[in-house]
Design an enzyme around this catalytic site. Sequence first.
Site, PDB file in Angstrom:
ATOM      1  CB  SER A  16      78.100   0.209   5.609  1.00  0.00           C
ATOM      2  OG  SER A  16      77.783  -0.406   6.823  1.00  0.00           O
ATOM      3  CE  LYS A  75      75.189   1.023   8.059  1.00  0.00           C
ATOM      4  NZ  LYS A  75      76.359   0.751   8.920  1.00  0.00           N
ATOM      5  CB  VAL A 122      81.031  -5.811   5.864  1.00  0.00           C
ATOM      6  CG1 VAL A 122      81.319  -5.105   7.159  1.00  0.00           C
ATOM      7  CG2 VAL A 122      79.561  -6.078   5.685  1.00  0.00           C
ATOM      8  CE1 TYR A 150      71.626  -0.945   8.203  1.00  0.00           C
ATOM      9  CE2 TYR A 150      71.492  -3.192   9.028  1.00  0.00           C
ATOM     10  CZ  TYR A 150      72.240  -2.073   8.717  1.00  0.00           C
ATOM     11  OH  TYR A 150      73.598  -2.088   8.906  1.00  0.00           O
ATOM     12  CE1 TYR A 168      81.301   0.719   8.382  1.00  0.00           C
ATOM     13  CE2 TYR A 168      83.386  -0.156   7.623  1.00  0.00           C
ATOM     14  CZ  TYR A 168      82.018  -0.085   7.528  1.00  0.00           C
ATOM     15  OH  TYR A 168      81.378  -0.808   6.576  1.00  0.00           O
TER      16      TYR A 168
HETATM   17  N1  GLN Z   1      74.722  -5.359   6.659  1.00  0.00           N
HETATM   18  C1  GLN Z   1      75.861  -5.005   7.440  1.00  0.00           C
HETATM   19  C2  GLN Z   1      75.540  -5.057   8.917  1.00  0.00           C
HETATM   20  O1  GLN Z   1      74.563  -4.526   9.329  1.00  0.00           O
HETATM   21  C3  GLN Z   1      76.343  -3.646   7.060  1.00  0.00           C
HETATM   22  C4  GLN Z   1      77.492  -3.193   7.895  1.00  0.00           C
HETATM   23  C5  GLN Z   1      78.652  -2.753   7.115  1.00  0.00           C
HETATM   24  O2  GLN Z   1      78.735  -2.801   5.884  1.00  0.00           O
HETATM   25  N2  GLN Z   1      79.634  -2.334   7.862  1.00  0.00           N
HETATM   26  O3  GLN Z   1      76.264  -5.606   9.693  1.00  0.00           O
END
Ligand code: GLN
Length: 312
Positions: free
Chosen positions: A68, A71, A266, A196, A248
Amino acid sequence: MHTDFAHLQKRLPAWLEESRQLAEHGKVAGYIPGLARAPLRRLGISLHSITGEQLAAGECGAAFTLQSISKVFSLLLALMDRGEQGVFEKVGMEPTGDDFNSMLKLELVEPGKPFNPLINAGAIAVASLIRGDGPAEKSARLLDLIRTVAGDATIGWNEEVYRSESATAHRNRSLAYFLKDNAVLDDEVEPTLEVYFRQCAIEVNCGQLARMGLVLASGGKDPRSGSELIPRRYVQIAKTFMITCGMYNASGEFAIQVGIPAKSGVSGGILALVPGELGIGLVGPALNDKGNSVAGVHLLQTLSRQYDWSMF
Ligand code: GLN
């Protein structure tokens, strides 16, 4: 107050070991097979200052995927490609209070536009805004931006993590189909998801991540030459999202306890920065129930208290 690097150098190893103990209370993300093998107790951090000082501790050389954290940079590239209006037509500016992969509000709140660019739905919408002739070119342009910001042309994708996420991402696929149905995606679902998943699989170490943070801390300028890499206004937008949505649905707590812009992934990575002063890259794969690195958040809290980093 400026962080005292001489003091930090002496104390950092002990603070890191203290935070590492908390890893026992977390879990490595298992839903992406390529991430499940990361060592639970790994903890590494790297700090780069605007004045050229660098410090690192723990397993700071270990490679991990951005997940994430990417992003933030896909948002910056989409802003450079489409401008503010083009981006915020498709994605909102508000925190959700829901999990990062939630689809609840997509149907609950009209007009089905994702709340912000840092939840999965918003980031998938943003991926579709990056310019390029097909997913390969779009992904290559984003990798280029990340290489430039990290000051390292060797950065690439972890193919195994990319493939394993793509093969198992049923939830992200359903989010993308929802967005397509709501006319948020101009592109088709699969090419958008390819961009993505590739951005999530870009692999870095703590030093490269710290340097990326330093560019944001410098308002988008190359920390050495002072030349503009990203327009300052877009960096300002990205940092605001990092404060309000970067951790988050624990972003409010993080703002109170640490008080600096940060974005987690994550994989256990966290990109953080002290505006005008420091870029920080960190990894600790043991996650809490909100998906943030347990030991990493603890370490940042210790450092923020010690050196008075909170912006508030
Ligand atoms: N690749 C992960 C997903 O889409 C990224 C989400 C994350 O890092 N929280 O679930």
